[in-house]
Design a protein around this motif. Structure first.
Motif, PDB file in Angstrom:
ATOM      1  N   PRO A  24       0.829  -1.214   0.000  1.00 36.37           N
ATOM      2  CA  PRO A  24       0.000   0.000   0.000  1.00 36.37           C
ATOM      3  C   PRO A  24       0.857   1.255   0.000  1.00 36.37           C
ATOM      4  O   PRO A  24       2.054   1.219   0.325  1.00 36.37           O
ATOM      5  CB  PRO A  24      -0.778  -0.119   1.321  1.00 36.37           C
ATOM      6  N   SER A  25       0.243   2.365  -0.357  1.00 33.96           N
ATOM      7  CA  SER A  25       0.946   3.644  -0.347  1.00 33.96           C
ATOM      8  C   SER A  25       1.290   4.033   1.092  1.00 33.96           C
ATOM      9  O   SER A  25       0.736   3.500   2.060  1.00 33.96           O
ATOM     10  CB  SER A  25       0.066   4.725  -0.960  1.00 33.96           C
ATOM     11  N   ARG A  26       2.205   4.990   1.232  1.00 29.88           N
ATOM     12  CA  ARG A  26       2.616   5.436   2.564  1.00 29.88           C
ATOM     13  C   ARG A  26       1.434   6.025   3.337  1.00 29.88           C
ATOM     14  O   ARG A  26       1.273   5.753   4.531  1.00 29.88           O
ATOM     15  CB  ARG A  26       3.746   6.468   2.434  1.00 29.88           C
ATOM     16  N   SER A  27       0.607   6.806   2.673  1.00 25.72           N
ATOM     17  CA  SER A  27      -0.548   7.392   3.356  1.00 25.72           C
ATOM     18  C   SER A  27      -1.538   6.310   3.783  1.00 25.72           C
ATOM     19  O   SER A  27      -2.137   6.391   4.860  1.00 25.72           O
ATOM     20  CB  SER A  27      -1.244   8.417   2.459  1.00 25.72           C
ATOM     21  N   ARG A  28      -1.692   5.268   2.955  1.00 29.12           N
ATOM     22  CA  ARG A  28      -2.570   4.154   3.321  1.00 29.12           C
ATOM     23  C   ARG A  28      -2.004   3.407   4.528  1.00 29.12           C
ATOM     24  O   ARG A  28      -2.752   2.936   5.389  1.00 29.12           O
ATOM     25  CB  ARG A  28      -2.718   3.198   2.128  1.00 29.12           C
ATOM     26  N   LEU A  29      -0.684   3.302   4.611  1.00 30.27           N
ATOM     27  CA  LEU A  29      -0.050   2.653   5.759  1.00 30.27           C
ATOM     28  C   LEU A  29      -0.341   3.404   7.052  1.00 30.27           C
ATOM     29  O   LEU A  29      -0.623   2.798   8.089  1.00 30.27           O
ATOM     30  CB  LEU A  29       1.459   2.544   5.541  1.00 30.27           C
ATOM     31  N   PHE A  30      -0.272   4.732   7.000  1.00 31.15           N
ATOM     32  CA  PHE A  30      -0.580   5.525   8.194  1.00 31.15           C
ATOM     33  C   PHE A  30      -2.040   5.323   8.611  1.00 31.15           C
ATOM     34  O   PHE A  30      -2.343   5.189   9.799  1.00 31.15           O
ATOM     35  CB  PHE A  30      -0.296   7.004   7.946  1.00 31.15           C
ATOM     36  N   ARG A  31      -2.943   5.299   7.636  1.00 33.64           N
ATOM     37  CA  ARG A  31      -4.363   5.079   7.957  1.00 33.64           C
ATOM     38  C   ARG A  31      -4.565   3.686   8.562  1.00 33.64           C
ATOM     39  O   ARG A  31      -5.307   3.525   9.526  1.00 33.64           O
ATOM     40  CB  ARG A  31      -5.229   5.219   6.696  1.00 33.64           C
TER      41      ARG A  31
END
Length: 436
Positions: A24-31
């Motif tokens: 997943p994208s980095r922003s998806r990882l944070f979510r």
């Protein structure tokens, strides 16, 4: 000591998060990190080991390797405690040991990596899969649970893996519950909706897992439209009392229950329940998120004329959540913009937020969501139909399958049919769109 090539070959053959094509994208990882923390880590949660395993992988992908090692270690302990087996080890540790083998390899600690590879081999030999041509059911179950946390298009695959696990190990109640929830979630995002056989499977699972309040709420949500309002209210009230007595967790069913109240009982009672939960646990971000979502539903629903005090409360909650989750607050920022747009005093702030988001370097799926939500804002709040069409086209052009793309395509289709001036160019545009 085995050769580097031989070590890497053995690592690639493992069944674990590092080999499951999760990118997943980095922003998806944070979510995802924030969502996993919202589940809670109370003892007794049957998915605690899986939560820590995935948290460890997420921390690794975010380049926090020390934290990754910490969570993989907690996963090991959680599995040992939850299974309460005579032995400290069992097939439920295969994925966890595989993750640790990979992490130590990436840390340059090859001896430790080989030690975990040997542990995996020992477990696989001691606990072979009941079916020769398939993975062990414990591996299928963890893989299924993990896939459920990613995009909606993986929900059906998750359901298939759960089904395989259950076929080989039918006594695991939590697997059966998660199986029907995965099926329901996959159907929810399909064009045909929830089918009768899925609803029946939910009913059976509810009887077998009566303490699972999330399942009970989802089952009520699916049946509420066909029930009398008083009966929905009674069942929702009973569930609310039980949920408020339990530890706070995104698995406790509060968020879908708020939707049941909002949609089928009373908007005021939905707000009352959200605020009551928040008063009991005022410092829990997940409950703030539930309350914020409830206020957003009320303020942005069609035909709604909320009081300014309601809007102010919604703004306050959203601003607090954005400050708490700075790396995963994109959706909340868009929601805040939609609330500002309904306020008498802050409409310029809505435009400001959208302009900032439009200028940000976002992933394709995030950009698509921003374009779609901005298009709807332009049409509803700014009465700018041409600008709205432009941004719906931008959203539809991005080759990522999502409900935002589907919404934009559906809106453009309606405009094509209703307005002759744009019919020809929109017809051509829609025909040339990439099929996903």
């Amino acid at each position: 000591m085995m050769s580097q090539t031989s070590l890497e070959s053995k690592l690639e053959a493992l069944q674990c998060h590092f080999t499951w094509d999760l990118d997943p994208s980095r922003s998806r990882l944070f979510r995802l990190r924030d969502q996993l923390e919202d589940i809670g880590t109370e003892e007794g949660n049957s998915w605690l080991g899986h939560i820590y395993n995935l948290l460890g992988f997420v921390q690794y992908k975010l380049e926090f390797r020390k934290e990754a090692l910490h969570f993989f270690g907690r996963a090991t302990e959680a599995f040992r405690q939850m299974r309460r087996a005579d032995s400290d080890e069992g097939p439920w540790l295969v994925v966890n040991y595989g993750n640790l083998a990979w992490l130590h390899h990436h840390l340059g600690e090859q001896a430790e990596s080989q030690a975990y590879l040997s542990k995996v081999d020992a477990l696989m030999n001691k606990y072979p899969s009941p079916s020769q041509d398939e993975l062990h059911p414990e591996i299928y179950a963890e893989k299924a649970w993990t896939l459920m946390k990613f995009s909606t298009d993986k929900k059906q695959l998750a359901a298939d893996y759960f089904q395989r696990a259950i076929r080989m190990q039918p006594d695991m109640v939590e697997w059966k519950t998660s199986y029907v929830l995965a099926l329901a979630s996959a159907s929810k995002h399909s064009s045909t909706g929830l089918e009768a056989d899925v609803l029946e499977k939910m009913r059976i699972a509810k009887e077998e897992d009566p303490e699972n309040l999330f399942l009970a709420v989802r089952y009520l949500e699916q049946n509420a439209e066909m029930m009398e309002r008083e009966r929905v209210e009674d069942e929702a009230g009973e569930l609310a009392q039980r949920i408020l007595k339990n530890p706070v967790s995104s698995y406790n069913g509060l968020k879908p229950l708020l939707w049941v109240y909002f949609e089928f009982v009373s908007v005021d009672e939905a707000i009352d329940l959200a605020e009551k939960a928040l008063r009991r646990h005022p410092d829990v971000p997940y409950l703030e998120s539930c309350a914020a979502l409830c206020y957003k539903w009320i303020i942005t629903s069609r035909g709604s004329f909320p009081e300014q005090s309601t809007i102010d409360r919604a703004i306050s909650l959203h601003e607090e959540l954005i400050s708490l989750y700075p790396q995963s607050s994109l959706v909340k920022k868009i929601d805040l913009a939609s609330i500002y747009a309904k306020s008498k005093h802050s409409q310029a702030k809505a435009e400001q937020i959208y302009q900032e988001l439009l200028e940000r370097d976002l992933d394709p799926e995030e950009k698509q969501m921003v374009y779609n939500r901005f298009a709807n804002y332009l049409n509803i709040d700014r009465r700018d139909r041409q600008g709205s069409i432009q941004y719906h086209m931008k959203a539809a052009e991005i080759p990522y399958k999502s409900r935002f793309r589907e919404n934009s395509i559906r809106v453009l289709g309606k405009i094509k049919d209703a307005f002759r001036k744009r019919a020809e160019d929109l017809e051509e545009f829609l025909q040339n769109l990439q099929e996903l």
